[in-house]
Design a protein around this motif. Sequence first.
Motif, PDB file in Angstrom:
ATOM      1  N   ASP A 172       0.827  -1.207   0.000  1.00 37.90           N
ATOM      2  CA  ASP A 172       0.000   0.000   0.000  1.00 37.90           C
ATOM      3  C   ASP A 172       0.868   1.267   0.000  1.00 37.90           C
ATOM      4  O   ASP A 172       0.720   2.154   0.852  1.00 37.90           O
ATOM      5  CB  ASP A 172      -0.936  -0.007   1.216  1.00 37.90           C
ATOM      6  N   TRP A 203      -3.926  -6.619  -6.783  1.00 42.00           N
ATOM      7  CA  TRP A 203      -4.988  -5.611  -6.790  1.00 42.00           C
ATOM      8  C   TRP A 203      -6.142  -6.048  -5.893  1.00 42.00           C
ATOM      9  O   TRP A 203      -6.671  -5.249  -5.112  1.00 42.00           O
ATOM     10  CB  TRP A 203      -5.461  -5.389  -8.214  1.00 42.00           C
ATOM     11  N   ALA A 204      -6.541  -7.324  -5.994  1.00 36.63           N
ATOM     12  CA  ALA A 204      -7.638  -7.841  -5.175  1.00 36.63           C
ATOM     13  C   ALA A 204      -7.285  -7.762  -3.692  1.00 36.63           C
ATOM     14  O   ALA A 204      -8.116  -7.376  -2.856  1.00 36.63           O
ATOM     15  CB  ALA A 204      -7.950  -9.289  -5.564  1.00 36.63           C
ATOM     16  N   SER A 206      -5.174  -5.692  -2.293  1.00 39.47           N
ATOM     17  CA  SER A 206      -5.148  -4.284  -1.903  1.00 39.47           C
ATOM     18  C   SER A 206      -6.556  -3.754  -1.674  1.00 39.47           C
ATOM     19  O   SER A 206      -6.821  -3.046  -0.693  1.00 39.47           O
ATOM     20  CB  SER A 206      -4.433  -3.464  -2.984  1.00 39.47           C
ATOM     21  N   CYS A 207      -7.472  -4.104  -2.583  1.00 37.25           N
ATOM     22  CA  CYS A 207      -8.864  -3.653  -2.445  1.00 37.25           C
ATOM     23  C   CYS A 207      -9.494  -4.218  -1.173  1.00 37.25           C
ATOM     24  O   CYS A 207     -10.215  -3.518  -0.449  1.00 37.25           O
ATOM     25  CB  CYS A 207      -9.679  -4.090  -3.659  1.00 37.25           C
ATOM     26  N   SER A 208      -9.212  -5.502  -0.902  1.00 38.83           N
ATOM     27  CA  SER A 208      -9.752  -6.143   0.302  1.00 38.83           C
ATOM     28  C   SER A 208      -9.246  -5.447   1.562  1.00 38.83           C
ATOM     29  O   SER A 208     -10.005  -5.206   2.511  1.00 38.83           O
ATOM     30  CB  SER A 208      -9.359  -7.617   0.322  1.00 38.83           C
ATOM     31  N   LYS A 209      -7.987  -5.067   1.551  1.00 34.95           N
ATOM     32  CA  LYS A 209      -7.386  -4.391   2.694  1.00 34.95           C
ATOM     33  C   LYS A 209      -8.065  -3.040   2.942  1.00 34.95           C
ATOM     34  O   LYS A 209      -8.379  -2.669   4.082  1.00 34.95           O
ATOM     35  CB  LYS A 209      -5.892  -4.193   2.459  1.00 34.95           C
ATOM     36  N   HIS A 210      -8.345  -2.309   1.857  1.00 36.82           N
ATOM     37  CA  HIS A 210      -8.990  -1.002   1.995  1.00 36.82           C
ATOM     38  C   HIS A 210     -10.430  -1.131   2.455  1.00 36.82           C
ATOM     39  O   HIS A 210     -10.928  -0.297   3.234  1.00 36.82           O
ATOM     40  CB  HIS A 210      -8.924  -0.248   0.678  1.00 36.82           C
ATOM     41  N   LEU A 211     -11.128  -2.187   2.012  1.00 33.28           N
ATOM     42  CA  LEU A 211     -12.510  -2.422   2.444  1.00 33.28           C
ATOM     43  C   LEU A 211     -12.570  -2.709   3.936  1.00 33.28           C
ATOM     44  O   LEU A 211     -13.456  -2.245   4.664  1.00 33.28           O
ATOM     45  CB  LEU A 211     -13.127  -3.574   1.659  1.00 33.28           C
ATOM     46  N   SER A 214     -12.359   0.364   6.000  1.00 27.04           N
ATOM     47  CA  SER A 214     -13.518   1.255   5.949  1.00 27.04           C
ATOM     48  C   SER A 214     -14.613   0.844   6.927  1.00 27.04           C
ATOM     49  O   SER A 214     -15.541   1.606   7.178  1.00 27.04           O
ATOM     50  CB  SER A 214     -14.103   1.275   4.531  1.00 27.04           C
TER      51      SER A 214
END
Length: 215
Positions: A172, A203-204, A206-211, A214
């Motif tokens: 990240d 990418w998947a 990274s997206c999971s980490k950001h979700l 949140s």
Amino acid sequence: MMIRHVVGEELPRAEWLAPDQWAAITDAHQRLIHAVSEDDRPLIVGSAKELVESVSRARLVAHGQVVGDNTSYDTVLSQAHSAIEHAAGPGIAANPLLRKVPSLAKKLAAELRELRNQYGTGHGRAVVHNVTDEVVEVVVHGALMWTRWALERLQTVLLGAVEPLVRALHEDLFHGGDLAGRLRAANVPNLVEHDQRCLDLAWAASCSKHLQRSY
């Protein structure tokens, strides 16, 4: 010789090229400069081929590819050219017509192996071949034409290098529009399947980490 001033011009260096890779390239370039200054024609032919090979290997190593010492000249040149040719980024148009000239330069660089075999250093000989002015000019201009094109584009190529990009996604490390620029430079549609899959997984993740953050 007329080529002395051409050979002596500095080579362009990509910002993110590792010091040891740049050292290998400059070592080959200095050897070519010395051969030209001494008018050692067999060494000029051999050094011109070695310069192209050093740039090719440096490009592959910069992307984390393992290149064996016994990997053929034709293989490393073709692999390096293919990756550099498909680079995408600011100031680089996706124009098939503009790719014709670098492709011709690559074909000339590929012929350096046979020219080295016939005229250059690296082989014991029973007969001394006459290395004419024409031979010297062809190998020097051929080597430098491809080398300068490749090094100029390496800045963009390294910007989109898959291994560092995957690592940055996992860690990240992106800020602002960095990610979009890096992905454009990677030219994802033209990557081999393995590299595309590595980027997809990163990418998947990274997206999971950001979700998760949140919630």
